[in-house]
Enzyme design. Structure first.
Site, short mmCIF file in Angstrom:
data_model
loop_
_atom_site.label_atom_id
_atom_site.label_comp_id
_atom_site.label_asym_id
_atom_site.label_seq_id
_atom_site.Cartn_x
_atom_site.Cartn_y
_atom_site.Cartn_z
N HIS A 1 -2.74 6.10 4.53
CA HIS A 1 -1.33 6.21 4.85
C HIS A 1 -0.83 7.59 4.39
O HIS A 1 -1.22 8.09 3.33
CB HIS A 1 -0.51 5.15 4.11
CG HIS A 1 -0.76 3.74 4.55
ND1 HIS A 1 -1.52 3.40 5.66
CD2 HIS A 1 -0.32 2.56 4.03
CE1 HIS A 1 -1.54 2.09 5.80
NE2 HIS A 1 -0.83 1.55 4.82
N CYS A 52 0.81 -1.22 0.00
CA CYS A 52 0.00 0.00 0.00
C CYS A 52 0.85 1.28 0.00
O CYS A 52 0.54 2.25 -0.70
CB CYS A 52 -0.95 -0.01 1.19
SG CYS A 52 -0.32 -0.81 2.65
N SER A 76 -5.43 0.06 9.52
CA SER A 76 -6.15 -0.82 8.58
C SER A 76 -5.18 -1.54 7.65
O SER A 76 -5.53 -2.56 7.06
CB SER A 76 -7.17 -0.03 7.77
OG SER A 76 -6.54 1.00 7.05
N1 LIG Z 1 -4.91 -3.51 4.32
C1 LIG Z 1 -4.13 -2.94 3.43
O1 LIG Z 1 -3.93 -1.70 3.41
C2 LIG Z 1 -3.45 -3.76 2.40
C3 LIG Z 1 -2.81 -3.11 1.36
C4 LIG Z 1 -2.15 -3.84 0.40
C5 LIG Z 1 -2.17 -5.21 0.52
N2 LIG Z 1 -2.78 -5.82 1.54
C6 LIG Z 1 -2.76 -7.28 1.58
O2 LIG Z 1 -4.07 -7.78 1.30
C7 LIG Z 1 -4.28 -8.99 2.00
C8 LIG Z 1 -5.53 -8.88 2.85
O3 LIG Z 1 -5.40 -7.79 3.74
P1 LIG Z 1 -6.61 -7.30 4.65
O4 LIG Z 1 -6.13 -6.04 5.23
O5 LIG Z 1 -7.91 -7.32 3.91
O6 LIG Z 1 -6.66 -8.46 5.79
P2 LIG Z 1 -7.87 -8.90 6.75
O7 LIG Z 1 -8.77 -7.76 7.01
O8 LIG Z 1 -7.22 -9.58 7.89
O9 LIG Z 1 -8.68 -9.98 5.88
C9 LIG Z 1 -8.13 -11.22 5.52
C10 LIG Z 1 -9.09 -11.95 4.60
O10 LIG Z 1 -8.47 -13.17 4.18
C11 LIG Z 1 -9.36 -14.23 4.44
N3 LIG Z 1 -8.68 -15.48 4.73
C12 LIG Z 1 -7.79 -15.71 5.73
N4 LIG Z 1 -7.39 -17.01 5.69
C13 LIG Z 1 -8.04 -17.58 4.66
C14 LIG Z 1 -8.07 -18.91 4.12
N5 LIG Z 1 -7.35 -19.91 4.64
N6 LIG Z 1 -8.86 -19.15 3.05
C15 LIG Z 1 -9.61 -18.16 2.52
N7 LIG Z 1 -9.64 -16.89 2.99
C16 LIG Z 1 -8.85 -16.61 4.04
C17 LIG Z 1 -10.15 -13.77 5.65
O11 LIG Z 1 -11.33 -14.53 5.77
P3 LIG Z 1 -12.00 -14.83 7.21
O12 LIG Z 1 -12.74 -13.58 7.58
O13 LIG Z 1 -12.90 -15.98 6.91
O14 LIG Z 1 -10.88 -15.17 8.15
C18 LIG Z 1 -10.41 -12.32 5.27
O15 LIG Z 1 -11.45 -12.25 4.34
C19 LIG Z 1 -3.00 -9.23 2.80
O16 LIG Z 1 -2.15 -10.06 2.03
C20 LIG Z 1 -2.40 -7.86 2.93
O17 LIG Z 1 -1.00 -7.90 3.10
C21 LIG Z 1 -3.44 -5.14 2.48
#
Ligand SMILES: NC(=O)c1ccc[n+]([C@@H]2O[C@H](COP(=O)([O-])OP(=O)(O)OC[C@H]3O[C@@H](n4cnc5c(N)ncnc54)[C@H](OP(=O)(O)O)[C@@H]3O)[C@@H](O)[C@H]2O)c1
Length: 344
Positions: A242, A130, A160
């Site tokens: 950010h 991000c 977040s």
């Molecule tokens: N947040 C940011 O600003 C941002 C920016 C760039 C990239 N990212 C990347 O994007 C990804 C997600 O981030 P997030 O912030 O959305 O995280 P989050 O809020 O913790 O959400 C994680 C998601 O992944 C799902 N998940 C976890 N384990 C799983 C499995 N075994 N099978 C299928 N689904 C699964 C979760 O489902 P459940 O609810 O069922 O557990 C939830 O929907 C990460 O790789 C992160 O590094 C995030």
């Protein structure tokens, strides 16, 4: 015929915003399926004015899916992205799992849209971190104008960015402070409420953190391998968006007025830069918006050709969900993918 789009991680911070943006932009989808872990099976999530029931990842047949937007972390992506790509869907992944793979394009459409064509090698396209996404959107037009040689960036990253658990922790700790309860730190290594933490992701051998390393390596891969970057990444008690303090050195001279003018006209950038109280953008104002906001543009007189500026963007949108959907739009607009014929 429209596309069948799968959103993996649909209950997460990024996945929910992906569903919002697909609806907002009227993405040409005939069907959108929401996918998460087994524990979320049957949970309802919003997609425009519709409600989707979440499916468990292991129960989904991807053979008629055209585009899979993955945001479920590196471990899930490592196992599932190759399988989903082998089933014929293009995977656009938000985790760091594939970003540094030379057979996987790392794309920010305002900067290196042409790289999307490289998706065929593995069927996967990576979305950057991000903090990198908003940085390169702001750097690209300046690099085109005066050739950037070095960037010093300090980030102020919202909770977040650490997923829904990060937001819950700030919320819980803030309430605990006001109700004089014990403060428990689970997601972050120290208390984040009314504090900040100069540490994101794991420490590397040279003393930098992996988050800082990512900004260096990703900026080089997306923008120009010759640019030197040094980063300090800090978690701050802000829910969304950010912010970055950026010092830039150029090979060629560039004035503040020239920088402001190229940024005014640059895709994805919005310059808000009045030299008066409130004449700049803060994370609160950027939340829910698509732009990369640029404020406080000024000369850095400590180097020969230098500028300093302030860059803010919604990490869940340009830093993740929006960028992924823009990549999907690039594939469609360039006729690089066609919707599969679906069974009647
Ligand atoms: N947040 C940011 O600003 C941002 C920016 C760039 C990239 N990212 C990347 O994007 C990804 C997600 O981030 P997030 O912030 O959305 O995280 P989050 O809020 O913790 O959400 C994680 C998601 O992944 C799902 N998940 C976890 N384990 C799983 C499995 N075994 N099978 C299928 N689904 C699964 C979760 O489902 P459940 O609810 O069922 O557990 C939830 O929907 C990460 O790789 C992160 O590094 C995030």
């Amino acid at each position: 015929m429209g596309y069948k789009v799968a959103v993996v991680g649909a209950t997460g911070n990024v996945g929910r915003v992906m569903l919002d943006i697909l609806a907002e932009r009227a993405f040409p989808a005939d069907e959108v399926i929401a996918i998460a872990s087994r524990s979320s099976q049957g949970v309802e999530v919003s997609y425009g004015d519709k409600t989707l029931k979440v499916k468990a990842l292991e129960h989904v047949d991807f053979s008629d899916v055209d585009i899979c937007l993955m945001s479920a972390g590196s471990g899930v992506s490592k196992e599932w992205s190759p399988k989903i790509a082998a089933a014929g869907a293009v995977v656009i992944d938000n985790s760091s799992q594939w970003r540094y793979d030379s057979d996987v394009p790392l794309v920010v459409p305002e900067v290196n849209a042409d790289a999307v064509a490289g998706f065929r090698k593995k069927g996967i396209i990576a979305n950057p971190n991000c903090s990198t996404a908003q940085l390169v959107v702001a750097l690209k037009p300046l690099h085109d104008k005066a050739k950037i040689t070095r960037v010093v960036v300090s980030t102020y990253q919202s909770v977040s960015g650490a997923g829904k658990d990060g937001m819950d922790e700030l919320d819980r700790q803030t309430k605990a402070v006001y109700s004089l309860q014990d403060i428990e730190a689970k997601k972050f290594p120290k208390r984040i409420a009314f504090n900040l933490i100069p540490h994101i992701d794991v420490f590397m051998e040279d003393g930098y953190t992996k988050e800082e390393w990512k900004m260096v390596v990703e900026t080089k891969k997306i923008l120009d391998p010759k640019i030197k970057v040094v980063a300090t990444c800090v978690r701050v008690p802000v829910f969304i968006s950010h912010s970055e303090s950026v010092n830039i050195e150029f090979e060629n001279p560039i004035t503040v007025e020239e920088a402001r003018s190229v940024l005014y006209n640059a895709p994805g950038c919005l310059v808000i830069d009045k030299r008066e109280p409130g004449g700049y953008v803060t994370p609160h104002e950027a939340a829910g918006e698509d732009a990369t906001y640029i404020s406080r543009i000024r000369e850095d007189a400590t180097v020969e050709n230098g500028l300093a500026m302030w860059v803010v963007s919604d990490n869940l949108r340009k830093g993740a969900a929006l960028n992924a959907i823009q990549i999907a739009e690039c594939l469609i607009n360039r006729n690089l993918i066609q919707a599969k014929k679906k069974a009647a």
